[in-house]
Design an enzyme around this catalytic site. Structure first.
Site, short mmCIF file in Angstrom:
data_model
loop_
_atom_site.label_atom_id
_atom_site.label_comp_id
_atom_site.label_asym_id
_atom_site.label_seq_id
_atom_site.Cartn_x
_atom_site.Cartn_y
_atom_site.Cartn_z
N LYS A 155 0.88 -1.17 0.00
CA LYS A 155 0.00 0.00 0.00
C LYS A 155 0.92 1.23 0.00
O LYS A 155 1.01 1.98 0.96
CB LYS A 155 -0.93 -0.03 1.23
CG LYS A 155 -2.26 0.62 0.97
CD LYS A 155 -3.26 0.26 2.03
CE LYS A 155 -4.34 1.35 2.13
NZ LYS A 155 -5.04 1.67 0.90
N1 PMP Z 1 -7.31 -1.71 -3.76
C1 PMP Z 1 -6.81 -0.50 -3.50
C2 PMP Z 1 -5.98 0.19 -4.54
C3 PMP Z 1 -7.05 0.13 -2.27
O1 PMP Z 1 -6.56 1.35 -2.01
C4 PMP Z 1 -7.84 -0.53 -1.31
C5 PMP Z 1 -8.12 0.14 0.01
N2 PMP Z 1 -7.13 -0.18 0.95
C6 PMP Z 1 -8.36 -1.80 -1.62
C7 PMP Z 1 -8.08 -2.36 -2.85
C8 PMP Z 1 -9.20 -2.56 -0.64
O2 PMP Z 1 -8.43 -2.96 0.45
P1 PMP Z 1 -9.02 -3.08 1.93
O3 PMP Z 1 -10.26 -3.92 1.82
O4 PMP Z 1 -7.95 -3.77 2.67
O5 PMP Z 1 -9.30 -1.72 2.41
#
Ligand code: PMP
Length: 291
Positions: A155
């Site tokens: 991330k």
């Molecule tokens: N893809 C991206 C690019 C994101 O920024 C997120 C948000 N964190 C997600 C998918 C979904 O991840 P999560 O369910 O862990 O928030």
């Protein structure tokens, strides 16, 4: 506006007032994107999947070749402190780690690492009608990159350049969010959430090979299996949208959000939230109500 909210921010182990949580312009991360972040939800004073989020936070930094100098438990403790101070209904926690001003060369070898955690009230901001009918999406001109060209499972703030540009162009055209294809032209995800298709009562989602395997995505897969819904993690193309009756997105900030239409490539697909989306959504709410 986001530089002066009520409350405090946890910065490198200390609690500071929101407006005093500042950094210098010669910060490595600002110039070279040496930063990673995490987003969590706080419902009342309860955190959803805090351990998984902070584990991913550590892994995200490792993908970029730096270490977060605080243990997962310390980060959870700091977050719980902030959340208890604020009494948020639908709180959103943003943790960020970045390389500081000790180095100003492309390589961040030997750089100092800072960490901050902030919480604010951030309700899921979609209207009743968007929930009922689903949001409107178009297809991005930008693609999710080949895993050989970027640390796609991190991330990493730097990767969000793609999401920011895509979502902005989509909003300028009046859409709510944007569908990202991957570098091979297959369906990948939305700007900051994962995507699911329902075909003949079965659930399909792309394999997270060049994008984040979201924590909400994994929760939805678990829920679906528990509800005896058949689940397939597989390659999906735009042609698969022809057969999809329901489409929804999953992510920490938006939770579970139905999609009503996707436009692009000279076509427009229509969907309607129904049995599978509603069953998964209800079970997700059930998990939150038991936190
Ligand atoms: N893809 C991206 C690019 C994101 O920024 C997120 C948000 N964190 C997600 C998918 C979904 O991840 P999560 O369910 O862990 O928030």
């Amino acid at each position: 506006m986001f530089d002066d909210l009520p409350g405090s921010i946890w910065l490198d182990g200390k609690i500071v007032s929101w407006k005093d949580a500042r950094i210098h312009v010669m910060t490595h991360a600002l110039h070279y994107a040496s930063s990673v972040y995490e987003g969590l939800r706080a419902y009342g004073d309860k955190l959803l999947k805090a351990h998984q989020h902070y584990e991913r936070f550590h892994q995200s930094a490792n993908y970029l070749d730096f270490e977060i100098p605080y243990a997962i438990e310390e980060l959870i403790e700091a977050t719980e402190f902030l959340v208890k101070q604020g009494s948020y209904g639908q709180g959103y926690v943003r943790a960020i780690a970045w390389c500081g001003s000790k180095k100003m060369t492309v390589s961040h070898n030997g750089a100092n690492v800072h960490v901050a955690i902030a919480v604010w009230e951030r309700p899921v901001n979609y209207t009743e009608s968007q929930f009922k009918n689903g949001i409107r999406m178009n297809i991005s001109n930008w693609y999710r990159p080949d895993p050989k060209t970027a640390p796609v499972h991190s991330k990493a703030s730097g990767l969000y350049m793609i999401s920011s540009m895509s979502k902005r162009s989509s909003e300028l055209l009046g859409f709510d969010d944007v569908l990202m294809l991957d570098y091979q032209g297959n369906i990948a995800e939305a700007s900051s959430s994962n995507i699911f298709l329902v075909v003949d009562g079965k659930l399909f989602t792309p394999k997270p090979e060049c994008f984040l395997n979201g924590i909400t995505r994994r929760t939805c897969l678990d829920i679906a299996r528990k509800l005896n819904i058949n689940v397939y993690e597989t390659t999906l193309t735009l042609d698969d949208l022809d057969r999809a009756r329901e489409v929804f997105l999953t992510g920490t900030a938006i939770e579970i959000l139905p999609v009503g239409s996707i436009e692009g490539n000279g076509k427009a697909w229509q969907f309607r939230p129904a049995g599978v989306t509603n069953a998964i959504y209800n079970e997700f709410r059930n998990i939150i109500s038991k936190l």
